[in-house]
Motif scaffolding. Structure first.
Motif, PDB file in Angstrom:
ATOM      1  N   ALA A  79       0.863  -1.197  -0.011  1.00  0.00           N
ATOM      2  CA  ALA A  79      -0.013   0.207  -0.145  1.00  0.00           C
ATOM      3  C   ALA A  79       0.812   1.185   0.040  1.00  0.00           C
ATOM      4  O   ALA A  79       0.377   2.299  -0.448  1.00  0.00           O
ATOM      5  N   ALA A  82       1.442   1.992  -3.530  1.00  0.00           N
ATOM      6  CA  ALA A  82       0.061   2.446  -4.030  1.00  0.00           C
ATOM      7  C   ALA A  82      -0.114   3.596  -3.909  1.00  0.00           C
ATOM      8  O   ALA A  82      -0.569   4.773  -4.692  1.00  0.00           O
ATOM      9  N   LEU A  83       0.238   4.337  -2.352  1.00  0.00           N
ATOM     10  CA  LEU A  83       0.104   6.033  -2.378  1.00  0.00           C
ATOM     11  C   LEU A  83       1.012   6.562  -3.300  1.00  0.00           C
ATOM     12  O   LEU A  83       0.733   7.899  -3.913  1.00  0.00           O
ATOM     13  N   LEU A  86      -0.555   6.624  -6.794  1.00  0.00           N
ATOM     14  CA  LEU A  86      -1.361   7.608  -6.963  1.00  0.00           C
ATOM     15  C   LEU A  86      -0.997   9.113  -6.984  1.00  0.00           C
ATOM     16  O   LEU A  86      -1.548   9.895  -7.815  1.00  0.00           O
ATOM     17  N   ASP A 174      -6.116   7.327   2.561  1.00  0.00           N
ATOM     18  CA  ASP A 174      -5.636   5.935   3.076  1.00  0.00           C
ATOM     19  C   ASP A 174      -6.567   5.294   3.862  1.00  0.00           C
ATOM     20  O   ASP A 174      -6.918   5.616   5.004  1.00  0.00           O
ATOM     21  N   VAL A 196      -6.678   3.981  -1.021  1.00  0.00           N
ATOM     22  CA  VAL A 196      -6.010   3.103  -1.145  1.00  0.00           C
ATOM     23  C   VAL A 196      -6.133   2.063   0.179  1.00  0.00           C
ATOM     24  O   VAL A 196      -6.235   2.593   1.175  1.00  0.00           O
ATOM     25  N   GLY A 211      -1.475  -4.131  -1.835  1.00  0.00           N
ATOM     26  CA  GLY A 211      -2.215  -2.896  -1.655  1.00  0.00           C
ATOM     27  C   GLY A 211      -3.239  -2.913  -2.927  1.00  0.00           C
ATOM     28  O   GLY A 211      -2.919  -3.785  -3.687  1.00  0.00           O
ATOM     29  N   VAL A 213      -5.310   0.367  -5.236  1.00  0.00           N
ATOM     30  CA  VAL A 213      -5.749   1.551  -5.591  1.00  0.00           C
ATOM     31  C   VAL A 213      -6.963   1.519  -6.132  1.00  0.00           C
ATOM     32  O   VAL A 213      -7.344   0.734  -7.240  1.00  0.00           O
TER      33      VAL A 213
END
Length: 420
Positions: A79, A82-83, A86, A174, A196, A211, A213
């Motif tokens: 994750a 993933a952040l 993004l 988040d 996420v 993780g 999105v």
């Protein structure tokens, strides 16, 4: 054998028998059906498609998107990445406003990209971002707000969405704690520009490590998917170029197998939450943090708030008491991010609601491996410690002058097993 704790002399901290022979942990992975997992792994091996968006990963993405109520899900290796994907896909620059009451990965993911995390205070009732505080923190360099659904409790999504629209900035969430939770009856995952999820081993649904999105913004999803695979499929040249953030078929196999028992795990977690509330009802200065009964929650976290003024017991002394009993509780989250390096020395920030709550809360063991009897024994320990808090504190002071529970922000690092 009667193992009930009745007074301070029964506590292991003062020579009593430890309440548990084996450690009882916060964040222990929920067991899965091994036969199903091995069948999926065998199929992947026989199919000889082990990564690069294989059939299991595609199925996992479809099932996650369904639960979140969105069109798009891009599964990732974790994750935190993933952040970052993004933020890259949204072409963010400048400052991102976020709470400090979160795991460090939320801030680290942003800072790693050269963005500036700006920490904002919380609503003391929910522990989530306060839109009024966010509005006060806006600057000409603000490009996005990153809310955190703490312990699965949703942010004020309506207030934050209105603020972001008025300011013309991006809004992301988040949702690492919040898979399967809802806000106003709508699934977490469909708010803001994107959200996420984390599928780390400690989560209510896990894929060993992983993780995702999730979003209804098709163009944003396309950019995230391209960037998570070296930029392949993205027209033009991205300043990021792309990276390798794909989920493997082995992780997807675990994720699917974990999803199979998701509702069963949530039911067990909810019963555990009810048992804790019953056992700790009336214990002075100890409150089990509740959830809105009108909303769905995964009950993944069992959080208690310790009021030292009432109990005479500091949260960190209770942590020591539990540790001696082989109960491995955790501070979620203390110190808060703005009290940690590299953030503490970069910008002086005082967040009174965040600091108060982070110094008082403690996560106790729950999950499908924790039984009602386990909970009874944990609560016996907490009850004795809180009921005799003043005496316990005095005895510990005499034994250890300047005890470490008195200065948690100066000495304590993150002990949580939760990572992005």
């Amino acid at each position: 054998m009667d193992d009930m704790k009745r007074d301070l002399g029964d506590l292991a901290l003062f020579g009593g028998r430890a309440g548990f022979l084996q450690p009882l942990l916060v964040g222990r992975p929920n067991p899965v059906d091994r036969a199903r997992l091995f069948a999926r792994l065998t199929w992947a091996l026989d199919n000889q498609w082990l990564t690069n968006g294989g059939p299991l990963t595609q199925e996992f993405e479809q099932r996650i998107a369904h639960v979140a109520g969105v069109r798009n899900c891009v599964a990732t290796c974790n994750a935190t990445v993933a952040l970052q994907l993004l933020a890259h896909a949204a072409e963010l620059t400048g400052e991102v406003i976020m709470p400090a009451l979160t795991f460090a990965a939320t801030a680290h993911a942003v800072r790693w990209l050269g963005l500036e995390p700006v920490f904002c205070d919380i609503d003391p009732l929910t522990g989530c971002l306060d839109p009024q505080q966010v509005r006060a923190a806006l600057s000409p360099r603000t490009r996005a707000v990153l809310g955190v659904h703490l312990w699965g409790r949703p942010c004020d999504v309506d207030g934050l969405e209105k603020l972001a629209a008025d300011a013309g900035i991006r809004l992301f969430f988040d949702a690492a704690h919040a898979f399967g939770s809802t806000s106003a009856g709508r699934p977490i995952g469909r708010f803001g520009d994107a959200e996420v999820f984390s599928f780390h081993a400690t989560k209510v649904v896990h894929s060993f490590e992983g993780g995702a999105v999730v979003t209804d913004d098709d163009e944003l999803a396309h950019r995230v998917r391209s960037l998570h695979n070296f930029g392949i499929g993205l027209e033009g040249v991205s300043s990021a170029g792309g990276t390798n953030a794909k989920m493997s078929e082995a992780s997807a196999a675990m994720g699917l197998t974990s999803l199979d028992t998701f509702e069963e795990v949530v039911r067990h977690n909810r019963k555990n939450h009810e048992h804790y509330r019953t056992e700790l009802s009336g214990v002075p200065g100890v409150t089990v943090v509740g959830f809105d009964e009108n909303e769905q929650n995964n009950y993944q976290y069992l959080i208690v708030e310790i009021d030292e003024e009432i109990s005479g017991l500091h949260r960190d002394l209770l942590l020591d008491v539990l540790s001696a009993e082989n109960v491995v509780a955790q501070r979620y989250f203390s110190p808060a991010c703005h009290q940690l390096e590299p953030y503490r020395s970069r910008r002086e920030t005082h967040l009174p609601h965040t600091e108060r709550l982070s110094a008082r809360v403690l996560a106790l063991p729950t999950g499908s491996t924790v039984s009602r009897e386990d909970i009874r024994r944990v609560c016996d320990i907490v009850r004795v410690a809180a009921t005799h808090g003043g005496e316990l504190t005095a005895r510990r002071r005499r034994a250890s002058p300047g005890g470490r529970w008195r200065t948690p922000h100066a000495t304590a690092g993150f002990q949580q097993t939760r990572v992005g």
